[in-house]
Design a protein around this motif. Sequence first.
Motif, mmCIF file in Angstrom:
data_model
loop_
_atom_site.group_PDB
_atom_site.id
_atom_site.type_symbol
_atom_site.label_atom_id
_atom_site.label_comp_id
_atom_site.label_asym_id
_atom_site.label_seq_id
_atom_site.Cartn_x
_atom_site.Cartn_y
_atom_site.Cartn_z
ATOM 1 N N ASP A 29 37.332 42.687 36.066
ATOM 2 C CA ASP A 29 38.284 42.161 34.816
ATOM 3 C C ASP A 29 38.059 43.283 34.514
ATOM 4 O OD1 ASP A 29 38.749 39.785 36.330
ATOM 5 O OD2 ASP A 29 37.272 38.890 35.263
ATOM 6 N N GLY A 30 39.450 43.345 32.910
ATOM 7 C CA GLY A 30 39.668 44.711 32.782
ATOM 8 C C GLY A 30 41.003 45.661 32.017
ATOM 9 N N THR A 31 40.830 45.661 31.066
ATOM 10 C CA THR A 31 42.560 46.480 30.372
ATOM 11 C C THR A 31 42.181 47.980 31.141
ATOM 12 O OG1 THR A 31 42.827 44.996 29.106
ATOM 13 C CG2 THR A 31 43.851 46.862 29.267
ATOM 14 N N TYR A 32 43.269 48.167 32.052
ATOM 15 C CA TYR A 32 43.359 48.962 32.824
ATOM 16 C C TYR A 32 44.564 50.395 32.232
ATOM 17 C CZ TYR A 32 39.667 48.050 35.894
ATOM 18 O OH TYR A 32 39.169 47.340 36.818
ATOM 19 N N PHE A 33 44.514 51.535 31.710
ATOM 20 C CA PHE A 33 45.356 52.677 30.947
ATOM 21 C C PHE A 33 45.968 54.273 32.040
ATOM 22 C CE2 PHE A 33 41.566 53.443 28.305
ATOM 23 C CZ PHE A 33 41.675 54.876 28.665
ATOM 24 N N TYR A 37 43.228 51.831 42.887
ATOM 25 C CA TYR A 37 44.750 52.053 42.128
ATOM 26 C C TYR A 37 44.662 53.046 40.872
ATOM 27 C CZ TYR A 37 49.247 50.660 39.129
ATOM 28 O OH TYR A 37 49.772 50.330 37.822
ATOM 29 N N THR A 38 45.604 54.048 40.861
ATOM 30 C CA THR A 38 45.162 54.936 39.404
ATOM 31 C C THR A 38 46.483 54.604 38.739
ATOM 32 O OG1 THR A 38 44.027 56.398 40.680
ATOM 33 C CG2 THR A 38 45.141 56.916 38.668
ATOM 34 N N VAL A 39 46.415 54.090 37.285
ATOM 35 C CA VAL A 39 47.123 53.516 36.454
ATOM 36 C C VAL A 39 48.524 55.415 36.843
ATOM 37 C CG1 VAL A 39 48.476 53.017 34.812
ATOM 38 C CG2 VAL A 39 46.576 52.057 36.167
ATOM 39 N N THR A 63 54.960 49.664 35.679
ATOM 40 C CA THR A 63 55.464 48.571 35.327
ATOM 41 C C THR A 63 53.619 48.193 34.590
ATOM 42 O OG1 THR A 63 57.394 47.922 36.277
ATOM 43 C CG2 THR A 63 56.337 46.333 35.157
ATOM 44 N N ASN A 64 54.139 47.240 33.575
ATOM 45 C CA ASN A 64 52.490 46.615 32.903
ATOM 46 C C ASN A 64 52.349 45.179 33.556
ATOM 47 O OD1 ASN A 64 52.430 49.054 30.949
ATOM 48 N ND2 ASN A 64 53.104 47.815 29.636
ATOM 49 N N VAL A 108 42.609 41.100 34.969
ATOM 50 C CA VAL A 108 43.310 42.377 35.186
ATOM 51 C C VAL A 108 44.176 43.025 34.205
ATOM 52 C CG1 VAL A 108 43.892 44.159 37.016
ATOM 53 C CG2 VAL A 108 42.285 42.657 37.064
ATOM 54 N N ILE A 109 44.088 43.050 33.842
ATOM 55 C CA ILE A 109 45.762 43.785 32.790
ATOM 56 C C ILE A 109 46.318 45.280 33.257
ATOM 57 C CG2 ILE A 109 46.392 43.603 30.615
ATOM 58 C CD1 ILE A 109 44.426 42.058 29.971
ATOM 59 N N VAL A 110 46.977 45.595 33.098
ATOM 60 C CA VAL A 110 47.718 47.082 33.359
ATOM 61 C C VAL A 110 48.435 47.136 32.298
ATOM 62 C CG1 VAL A 110 49.174 48.757 35.034
ATOM 63 C CG2 VAL A 110 47.180 46.817 36.034
ATOM 64 N N ASP A 111 48.038 48.376 31.701
ATOM 65 C CA ASP A 111 49.280 49.102 30.430
ATOM 66 C C ASP A 111 49.213 50.477 30.934
ATOM 67 O OD1 ASP A 111 50.349 49.978 28.550
ATOM 68 O OD2 ASP A 111 49.177 49.331 26.512
#
Length: 334
Positions: free
Chosen positions: A132-136, A181-183, A188-189, A220-223
């Motif tokens: 779990d986390g926000t990934y930038f 997966y590397t952001v 897309t967020n 899991v959040i993607v920004d």
Amino acid sequence: AITNPSDLGAVIVDANSPAFSSVAAADATYKVGQEIDITVTWDQNVIVTDTPTLTLSNGATATYTSGTGNAALVFRYTVVEDQTDSADLSVSSYSGTIKDASGNTAGAASGDLGAVIVDANSPDLLSVAATDGTYFVGNTIAITVTYDEVVIVTGSALTLSNGATAVYTSGSGSAAMVYTYTVVEGQTNSADLSVSAYTGTLTDVATNAAEAASGDLGAVIVDANSPAFSSVAAADATYKVGQDIDITVTWDQAVAVTGTTGLTLSNGAAATYVSGTGNAALVFRYAVVEGNTNSSDLKVTGYTGTIADAAGNTAAAITNPSDLGAVIVDANSP
């Protein structure tokens, strides 16, 4: 006395029922969808009535296909998903009508088929998971896909709910595969990333295809979108020694300021951060000091320090130069 012998006419006695000889099949490991042809042989020709079947040691059934009128009959077993696996398949018995030409019932059939292995269970998906986390932008998400048995991977990747792809990293020959997966900027967020499917080949040792992989990864959040620079602005005027120029720099989303942050200006001076963290627009202040370089059209050339969005994506650089409008600096008293 009866004449000895006295013929009874066309009276034939067949006192020998067909004796069972053997069962056989081609040695191999059979997976879902494959067919096993089993040959059952007696010591004389037999005739089939209706459709006899064989009962196998894993509880499955083989159905008669050919051979009536011969000593060897062929039965076929098609392996179906979720049947019982077998490391050494054998025949338990037959049902139906198998007789010789006289009507004597063929002897019971049973026996080991040789090195015949049945793998009737494709790998079942147990879970997909990530931390779990926000990934930038630039962050890497490790995704673990787990099955209920060992799988072999060939050229695999995961399709994610935001349209991105996670590439296979490790785990072939175990039950858990790891994909990464590397952001990348501009993707897309996602407020709740999930796995949609896998591509490539995932199979068990018998080459049964693994179940489709899909499911939510947790919190899991993607920004994937850094703050984009929008504009700089200040009030048009001629500024002299001792006066302040408030400069507003705007990005396309809220940004946060950390540490000492400032602007570099086209006359070599600097503006210091004043306010606005948590908003899309930040205010910087330049106090004109005696001896600064005059400017007939002041511009912003860049920023220093740390400006980022809530996920940690660094704010885009200020377009160099960015004109402030009709802003004139006269920093030299007579």
